[in-house]
Design an enzyme around this catalytic site. Sequence first.
Site, PDB file in Angstrom:
ATOM      1  N   TRP A  61       0.829  -1.333  -0.084  1.00 51.16           N
ATOM      2  CA  TRP A  61      -0.250   0.006   0.081  1.00 51.16           C
ATOM      3  C   TRP A  61       0.678   1.169   0.065  1.00 51.16           C
ATOM      4  CZ3 TRP A  61      -2.777   1.091   5.229  1.00 51.16           C
ATOM      5  CH2 TRP A  61      -1.988   0.810   6.461  1.00 51.16           C
ATOM      6  N   HIS A  73     -10.531  15.826 -12.937  1.00 56.19           N
ATOM      7  CA  HIS A  73     -10.937  16.216 -11.606  1.00 56.19           C
ATOM      8  C   HIS A  73     -12.302  16.960 -11.879  1.00 56.19           C
ATOM      9  CE1 HIS A  73      -8.465  19.781 -12.619  1.00 56.19           C
ATOM     10  NE2 HIS A  73      -9.618  20.462 -11.974  1.00 56.19           N
ATOM     11  N   HIS A  79     -14.865  26.266  -5.324  1.00 58.50           N
ATOM     12  CA  HIS A  79     -13.690  26.468  -5.892  1.00 58.50           C
ATOM     13  C   HIS A  79     -13.284  27.780  -6.195  1.00 58.50           C
ATOM     14  CE1 HIS A  79     -10.050  25.636  -8.032  1.00 58.50           C
ATOM     15  NE2 HIS A  79     -10.506  25.835  -9.282  1.00 58.50           N
TER      16      HIS A  79
END
Length: 253
Positions: A61, A73, A79
């Site tokens: 991991w 995205h 934002h």
Amino acid sequence: MSILRNFLECVRTGGIEIVDLTAPLSDRTPILQLPEPFGNTIPFRLEEISRYDDRGPAWYWNDIHTGEHTGTHFDAPVHWVTNRDGQDVSQVPVQRLLAPAAVLDFAAEASKDPDFLLQVEHVQEWERVNGPLPEGGWLLYRTGWDARADSAADFLNEGHSPGISVECARWLAREAPILGVGVETVGTDAGAAHSFDPAFPCHSFLLGAGKYGLTQLRNLDRLPPTGSVVIAPPLPIVGGSGSPVRVLALVER
């Protein structure tokens, strides 16, 4: 349950194709570069925790280091300053994460002019041919820019990339029934949008109107002008202005 079973059967038999609209996320993923004195996001990076070794003998991991607006995205309304009290990315209603899409293809125009801008009349002509933009759906703007994605220099192109005009961004925010705009470029605005009035009009108008953005999409050439459905679930980052997202399209074949 019959609807779900029928859907899964269509996927299994090829009646519905699932198209991945997401760019792979790695340390080579192009990111937006703002001039000084503005702050910039960091490149994507994996930091290994363990890999079948004395740190963890049976598991592999990593920690991930990235920005909210890296790679493919989702832009949430908060934002931008025009909606500073708006939804953060965790507050976007889940019903809005699955929506119909219209694909406007201007790759030929952008190949001739990297600063090509989508105008209101372009959208209205598309509607004349294909019907109205989908209520509560995405406008996906194809420019062929995804072909440049393997080279950050070509992708950023020294600030020359296609986008949407000020007038069109205002119209899409105020008049169009869409929930947001998706693009293939590094952001929803044109490369030269810092010089527009207002600057970065897609961010200013669309996010200001409570709509959303999707960026760095690919494979839009595999979608029909109408009829596809987009699934775009960002990570529900509490207080986040955006998130990397795996964007999928469902296309009936």
